[in-house]
Enzyme design. Structure first.
Site, PDB file in Angstrom:
ATOM      1  N   LYS A   1       0.851  -1.196   0.000  1.00  0.00           N
ATOM      2  CA  LYS A   1       0.000   0.000   0.000  1.00  0.00           C
ATOM      3  C   LYS A   1       0.882   1.239   0.000  1.00  0.00           C
ATOM      4  CE  LYS A   1       0.922   1.232   4.500  1.00  0.00           C
ATOM      5  NZ  LYS A   1       1.717   2.438   4.846  1.00  0.00           N
TER       6      LYS A   1
ATOM      7  N   ASP B   1      -1.655  -1.748  10.576  1.00  0.00           N
ATOM      8  CA  ASP B   1      -2.032  -1.701   9.161  1.00  0.00           C
ATOM      9  C   ASP B   1      -2.645  -3.003   8.654  1.00  0.00           C
ATOM     10  OD1 ASP B   1      -1.128   0.867   8.974  1.00  0.00           O
ATOM     11  OD2 ASP B   1       0.755   0.363   7.951  1.00  0.00           O
TER      12      ASP B   1
HETATM   13  O1  C5P Z   1       1.151  -1.748  14.935  1.00  0.00           O
HETATM   14  P1  C5P Z   1       2.533  -1.753  14.336  1.00  0.00           P
HETATM   15  O2  C5P Z   1       3.386  -2.840  14.868  1.00  0.00           O
HETATM   16  O3  C5P Z   1       2.494  -1.695  12.843  1.00  0.00           O
HETATM   17  O4  C5P Z   1       3.169  -0.358  14.774  1.00  0.00           O
HETATM   18  C1  C5P Z   1       4.552  -0.201  14.949  1.00  0.00           C
HETATM   19  C2  C5P Z   1       4.839   0.996  15.837  1.00  0.00           C
HETATM   20  O5  C5P Z   1       4.487   2.200  15.147  1.00  0.00           O
HETATM   21  C3  C5P Z   1       4.044   1.064  17.111  1.00  0.00           C
HETATM   22  O6  C5P Z   1       4.669   0.356  18.151  1.00  0.00           O
HETATM   23  C4  C5P Z   1       3.995   2.562  17.413  1.00  0.00           C
HETATM   24  O7  C5P Z   1       5.193   2.977  18.007  1.00  0.00           O
HETATM   25  C5  C5P Z   1       3.953   3.171  16.030  1.00  0.00           C
HETATM   26  N1  C5P Z   1       2.590   3.496  15.600  1.00  0.00           N
HETATM   27  C6  C5P Z   1       1.913   4.547  16.203  1.00  0.00           C
HETATM   28  N2  C5P Z   1       0.633   4.854  15.795  1.00  0.00           N
HETATM   29  C7  C5P Z   1       0.040   4.158  14.810  1.00  0.00           C
HETATM   30  C8  C5P Z   1       0.714   3.088  14.172  1.00  0.00           C
HETATM   31  C9  C5P Z   1       1.993   2.790  14.600  1.00  0.00           C
HETATM   32  O8  C5P Z   1       2.431   5.191  17.094  1.00  0.00           O
HETATM   33  N3  C5P Z   1      -1.194   4.484  14.431  1.00  0.00           N
END
Ligand code: C5P
Length: 294
Positions: free
Chosen positions: A11, A143
């Site tokens: 994406k 995501d």
């Molecule tokens: O959920 P995911 O593992 O993809 O997110 C990785 C990191 O990105 C999270 O631990 C956070 O620090 C940051 N993040 C965030 N807000 C979001 C998505 C991700 O702060 N909406």
């Protein structure tokens, strides 16, 4: 039905505004996700009578293949949610760069959930009940829910509250991965609240589905995280400048970087841009936007 081959598409974010920082450290967003034609390929084998173990091999990238890998975590989460599933063997061929803001790992996780569902129920992938798996997907990453359906969608919350949007006309995009890794938590932590001059997604949403040319919506492309990454990671800023100088209508960093995409008016324009950027020290693709296949 005990073998499957799935594409796990990448994406880009056509719009990304950060709204607030939550007590758990996550950030609430308003973002427009757009599926593109660059993809990983996942080959899956199911042994319904075998022990409930998950195996993974990868090609095209140096990734962990143990319980940290999102494909393995997805299959394990599917089992933990109470679904019966025998042995699963995955072979993941990476086509999407790792750590590029293109959602490659999240898409792999969504593809693995779909494969587990289809193989354990014997039902075709196109019947996949995305709504029923949002929670499981969210547990795997912010995501992942988007990739259950793909296409074009407005994301709210941390990205998991999704509203499908009408897809834009097929649009050609030159994608640059500048071969630097940008850590997502590192980027989010550097935002200072309150943010000034908050942007709204209304204009891009309105123009996206109606436009006959991308020229009508490219003025509304926006990514709040650029103001953190561009000044601190020169390779990303260079990629953006190079795409604009090579003739793209607009260029924007995707997600928290490091990939940058340039929108072009036609595939021929895209070839021209790609030719101009070829000698540089980065990875380049000419891709297009894709509608949801479910
Ligand atoms: O959920 P995911 O593992 O993809 O997110 C990785 C990191 O990105 C999270 O631990 C956070 O620090 C940051 N993040 C965030 N807000 C979001 C998505 C991700 O702060 N909406």
């Amino acid at each position: 039905l005990n073998r499957l081959r799935l594409e796990a598409p990448a994406k880009i974010n056509l719009f990304l505004e950060v709204l607030s920082r939550r007590p758990d450290g996550y950030h609430t967003l308003s973002t427009v996700f757009q599926q593109i034609s660059l993809a990983d390929t996942l080959h899956v084998r199911h042994d319904p009578d075998g022990p409930p173990a998950t195996r993974l091999k990868t090609a095209g990238a140096d990734l962990p293949v143990g319980p940290k890998n999102l494909v393995v975590r997805a299959a394990d989460a599917f089992r933990a949610a109470g679904h019966v599933l025998g042995g699963m063997s995955f072979h993941l061929k990476k086509g999407v760069p790792v750590g590029g803001g293109l959602g490659g790992g999240s898409s792999d996780a969504a593809a693995a959930l779909k494969a587990c569902w289809s193989l354990s129920t014997g039902r075709p992938l196109r019947r996949f009940p995305a709504e029923a798996f949002i929670k499981t997907a969210r547990g795997l990453g912010a995501d992942v829910p988007f990739f259950l359906r793909g296409g074009t969608a407005l994301g709210a919350g941390v990205g998991e509250k999704l509203r499908p949007l009408a897809p834009p006309r097929k649009t050609w995009i030159v994608l640059v991965f500048p071969r630097v890794f940008v850590s997502t938590p590192w980027v989010f932590q550097r935002l200072r609240f309150p943010l000034t001059k908050r942007r709204s997604s209304l204009k891009i949403i309105k123009t996206l589905s109606l436009a006959r040319s991308p020229r009508e919506w490219t003025p509304f492309l926006f990514n709040r995280l650029e103001e953190i990454v561009l000044p601190r990671v020169p390779a990303v800023a260079q990629a953006k400048r190079a795409l604009l100088q090579a003739g793209c209508l607009a260029a924007l960093m995707s997600g928290s970087g490091s990939s940058v995409f340039g929108v072009v008016a036609s595939p021929r324009e895209g070839e021209r841009v790609r030719e101009r950027l070829r000698s540089r020290d980065w990875d380049l693709w000419l891709v297009h936007t894709c509608a949801s296949n479910s």
